[in-house]
Design a protein around this motif. Structure first.
Motif, PDB file in Angstrom:
ATOM      1  N   THR A 108      41.304  46.921  56.343  1.00 52.02           N
ATOM      2  CA  THR A 108      42.739  46.592  56.393  1.00 52.02           C
ATOM      3  C   THR A 108      42.968  45.180  55.877  1.00 52.02           C
ATOM      4  O   THR A 108      43.875  44.936  55.072  1.00 52.02           O
ATOM      5  N   GLU A 109      42.141  44.239  56.322  1.00 50.23           N
ATOM      6  CA  GLU A 109      42.280  42.854  55.873  1.00 50.23           C
ATOM      7  C   GLU A 109      41.926  42.721  54.401  1.00 50.23           C
ATOM      8  O   GLU A 109      42.603  42.005  53.655  1.00 50.23           O
ATOM      9  N   ALA A 110      40.872  43.404  53.968  1.00 55.65           N
ATOM     10  CA  ALA A 110      40.453  43.328  52.566  1.00 55.65           C
ATOM     11  C   ALA A 110      41.571  43.808  51.638  1.00 55.65           C
ATOM     12  O   ALA A 110      41.912  43.135  50.660  1.00 55.65           O
ATOM     13  N   ARG A 111      42.162  44.949  51.967  1.00 53.53           N
ATOM     14  CA  ARG A 111      43.262  45.475  51.141  1.00 53.53           C
ATOM     15  C   ARG A 111      44.478  44.555  51.188  1.00 53.53           C
ATOM     16  O   ARG A 111      45.153  44.356  50.182  1.00 53.53           O
ATOM     17  N   ALA A 112      44.738  43.982  52.345  1.00 57.89           N
ATOM     18  CA  ALA A 112      45.879  43.074  52.475  1.00 57.89           C
ATOM     19  C   ALA A 112      45.697  41.829  51.611  1.00 57.89           C
ATOM     20  O   ALA A 112      46.656  41.353  50.991  1.00 57.89           O
ATOM     21  N   VAL A 113      44.483  41.304  51.550  1.00 55.20           N
ATOM     22  CA  VAL A 113      44.226  40.127  50.712  1.00 55.20           C
ATOM     23  C   VAL A 113      44.474  40.471  49.240  1.00 55.20           C
ATOM     24  O   VAL A 113      45.115  39.704  48.516  1.00 55.20           O
ATOM     25  N   ILE A 114      44.015  41.628  48.812  1.00 58.63           N
ATOM     26  CA  ILE A 114      44.243  42.052  47.419  1.00 58.63           C
ATOM     27  C   ILE A 114      45.741  42.233  47.172  1.00 58.63           C
ATOM     28  O   ILE A 114      46.276  41.792  46.151  1.00 58.63           O
ATOM     29  N   GLN A 115      46.430  42.853  48.124  1.00 58.63           N
ATOM     30  CA  GLN A 115      47.879  43.056  47.973  1.00 58.63           C
ATOM     31  C   GLN A 115      48.612  41.722  47.906  1.00 58.63           C
ATOM     32  O   GLN A 115      49.541  41.564  47.102  1.00 58.63           O
ATOM     33  N   ILE A 116      48.199  40.745  48.705  1.00 53.72           N
ATOM     34  CA  ILE A 116      48.831  39.423  48.648  1.00 53.72           C
ATOM     35  C   ILE A 116      48.629  38.813  47.261  1.00 53.72           C
ATOM     36  O   ILE A 116      49.551  38.239  46.683  1.00 53.72           O
ATOM     37  N   GLY A 117      47.434  38.961  46.712  1.00 54.34           N
ATOM     38  CA  GLY A 117      47.184  38.449  45.361  1.00 54.34           C
ATOM     39  C   GLY A 117      48.101  39.075  44.335  1.00 54.34           C
ATOM     40  O   GLY A 117      48.632  38.389  43.454  1.00 54.34           O
ATOM     41  N   ILE A 118      48.324  40.369  44.453  1.00 51.46           N
ATOM     42  CA  ILE A 118      49.202  41.072  43.508  1.00 51.46           C
ATOM     43  C   ILE A 118      50.659  40.660  43.719  1.00 51.46           C
ATOM     44  O   ILE A 118      51.386  40.413  42.758  1.00 51.46           O
ATOM     45  N   VAL A 119      51.082  40.562  44.969  1.00 50.87           N
ATOM     46  CA  VAL A 119      52.462  40.144  45.267  1.00 50.87           C
ATOM     47  C   VAL A 119      52.714  38.734  44.730  1.00 50.87           C
ATOM     48  O   VAL A 119      53.728  38.476  44.072  1.00 50.87           O
ATOM     49  N   ASP A 124      56.640  36.176  39.758  1.00 45.76           N
ATOM     50  CA  ASP A 124      57.432  35.619  38.652  1.00 45.76           C
ATOM     51  C   ASP A 124      57.799  36.675  37.621  1.00 45.76           C
ATOM     52  O   ASP A 124      58.380  36.371  36.587  1.00 45.76           O
ATOM     53  N   GLY A 125      57.444  37.934  37.904  1.00 47.00           N
ATOM     54  CA  GLY A 125      57.780  39.022  36.993  1.00 47.00           C
ATOM     55  C   GLY A 125      56.753  39.251  35.904  1.00 47.00           C
ATOM     56  O   GLY A 125      56.931  40.110  35.058  1.00 47.00           O
ATOM     57  N   ASP A 126      55.663  38.479  35.922  1.00 41.12           N
ATOM     58  CA  ASP A 126      54.643  38.617  34.893  1.00 41.12           C
ATOM     59  C   ASP A 126      53.264  38.526  35.534  1.00 41.12           C
ATOM     60  O   ASP A 126      52.728  37.445  35.724  1.00 41.12           O
ATOM     61  N   PHE A 127      52.713  39.676  35.892  1.00 38.90           N
ATOM     62  CA  PHE A 127      51.358  39.754  36.437  1.00 38.90           C
ATOM     63  C   PHE A 127      50.433  39.778  35.237  1.00 38.90           C
ATOM     64  O   PHE A 127      50.041  40.836  34.742  1.00 38.90           O
ATOM     65  N   ASP A 128      50.092  38.578  34.737  1.00 37.36           N
ATOM     66  CA  ASP A 128      49.402  38.475  33.450  1.00 37.36           C
ATOM     67  C   ASP A 128      47.919  38.831  33.541  1.00 37.36           C
ATOM     68  O   ASP A 128      47.377  39.061  34.620  1.00 37.36           O
ATOM     69  N   LYS A 129      47.268  38.855  32.391  1.00 35.01           N
ATOM     70  CA  LYS A 129      45.875  39.310  32.313  1.00 35.01           C
ATOM     71  C   LYS A 129      44.940  38.400  33.114  1.00 35.01           C
ATOM     72  O   LYS A 129      43.967  38.884  33.700  1.00 35.01           O
ATOM     73  N   ASP A 130      45.208  37.107  33.163  1.00 38.62           N
ATOM     74  CA  ASP A 130      44.362  36.192  33.933  1.00 38.62           C
ATOM     75  C   ASP A 130      44.502  36.458  35.430  1.00 38.62           C
ATOM     76  O   ASP A 130      43.507  36.437  36.170  1.00 38.62           O
ATOM     77  N   GLU A 131      45.732  36.687  35.875  1.00 39.22           N
ATOM     78  CA  GLU A 131      45.963  37.004  37.295  1.00 39.22           C
ATOM     79  C   GLU A 131      45.322  38.339  37.654  1.00 39.22           C
ATOM     80  O   GLU A 131      44.690  38.472  38.706  1.00 39.22           O
ATOM     81  N   ARG A 132      45.452  39.319  36.770  1.00 42.74           N
ATOM     82  CA  ARG A 132      44.821  40.629  36.999  1.00 42.74           C
ATOM     83  C   ARG A 132      43.301  40.463  37.096  1.00 42.74           C
ATOM     84  O   ARG A 132      42.653  41.111  37.910  1.00 42.74           O
ATOM     85  N   ALA A 133      42.736  39.599  36.263  1.00 44.72           N
ATOM     86  CA  ALA A 133      41.279  39.398  36.246  1.00 44.72           C
ATOM     87  C   ALA A 133      40.787  38.810  37.567  1.00 44.72           C
ATOM     88  O   ALA A 133      39.766  39.258  38.095  1.00 44.72           O
ATOM     89  N   VAL A 134      41.500  37.809  38.114  1.00 39.36           N
ATOM     90  CA  VAL A 134      41.029  37.230  39.384  1.00 39.36           C
ATOM     91  C   VAL A 134      41.223  38.210  40.531  1.00 39.36           C
ATOM     92  O   VAL A 134      40.396  38.262  41.444  1.00 39.36           O
ATOM     93  N   VAL A 135      42.271  39.006  40.486  1.00 37.34           N
ATOM     94  CA  VAL A 135      42.457  40.033  41.516  1.00 37.34           C
ATOM     95  C   VAL A 135      41.349  41.078  41.397  1.00 37.34           C
ATOM     96  O   VAL A 135      40.795  41.527  42.408  1.00 37.34           O
ATOM     97  N   ARG A 136      40.989  41.439  40.178  1.00 39.00           N
ATOM     98  CA  ARG A 136      39.892  42.393  39.965  1.00 39.00           C
ATOM     99  C   ARG A 136      38.582  41.830  40.547  1.00 39.00           C
ATOM    100  O   ARG A 136      37.843  42.527  41.240  1.00 39.00           O
ATOM    101  N   GLU A 137      38.301  40.555  40.288  1.00 35.99           N
ATOM    102  CA  GLU A 137      37.090  39.934  40.836  1.00 35.99           C
ATOM    103  C   GLU A 137      37.130  39.911  42.364  1.00 35.99           C
ATOM    104  O   GLU A 137      36.105  40.114  43.015  1.00 35.99           O
TER     105      GLU A 137
END
Length: 154
Positions: A108-119, A124-137
């Motif tokens: 539950t906490e692991a998924r919440a941390v990932i969701q916070i990263g995505i939120v 700003d309306g632009d979940f760019d490739k660099d942000e996606r990459a750190v969330v993926r990591e």
């Protein structure tokens, strides 16, 4: 549906899921992992500029789930993590991913941390490739398949 609309809808859905689990998200490991995730998203392009830091700090202060923790404490942790990334980005990133990885045994906490990263990344309306990459990591750090959050590729 346009990418922008899907991103807004996804972020809204994730924020709703986080709020529903708010009472389960009170551990120190979750707090630390969340602030590490926010710092990584703020520095996703390899640097942390003042405007990005301020924007993310404002989002942290207004996020209902993170209100389980004292704002000053969150701010201090976020600032400290940003400092680690500023001093030595590569080493700081490894350290922050290790902090995030500490919630891997609590799904539950692991998924919440990932969701916070995505939120935070999509705020700003632009979940760019660099942000996606750190969330993926971060997904790898907590043992979650990045495809679950549609961040398996840039």
């Amino acid at each position: 549906m346009a990418l922008w609309d899907r991103l807004k809808e996804s972020a809204t859905t994730m924020q709703g899921q986080l709020i529903a689990k708010k009472n389960d998200l009170k551990s120190g490991a979750f707090r630390d992992a969340s602030m590490a995730m926010c710092a990584l998203v703020a520095a996703a392009d390899g640097s942390v500029d003042a405007a990005e830091r301020q924007r993310v700090a404002s989002l942290i202060a207004t996020n209902e789930v993170l209100q389980n923790f004292p704002a000053d404490d969150l701010h201090a942790r976020f600032t400290g993590y940003c400092h680690k990334l500023t001093v030595d980005y590569a080493f700081g990133k490894v350290s922050l991913l290790q902090t995030i990885g500490k919630v891997h045994k609590k799904p539950t906490e692991a998924r919440a941390v990932i969701q916070i990263g995505i939120v935070i990344g999509g705020a700003d309306g632009d979940f760019d490739k660099d942000e996606r990459a750190v969330v993926r990591e971060a997904c790898f750090a907590v043992g979650i398949d990045p495809a679950e959050f549609d961040v398996q590729r840039p």
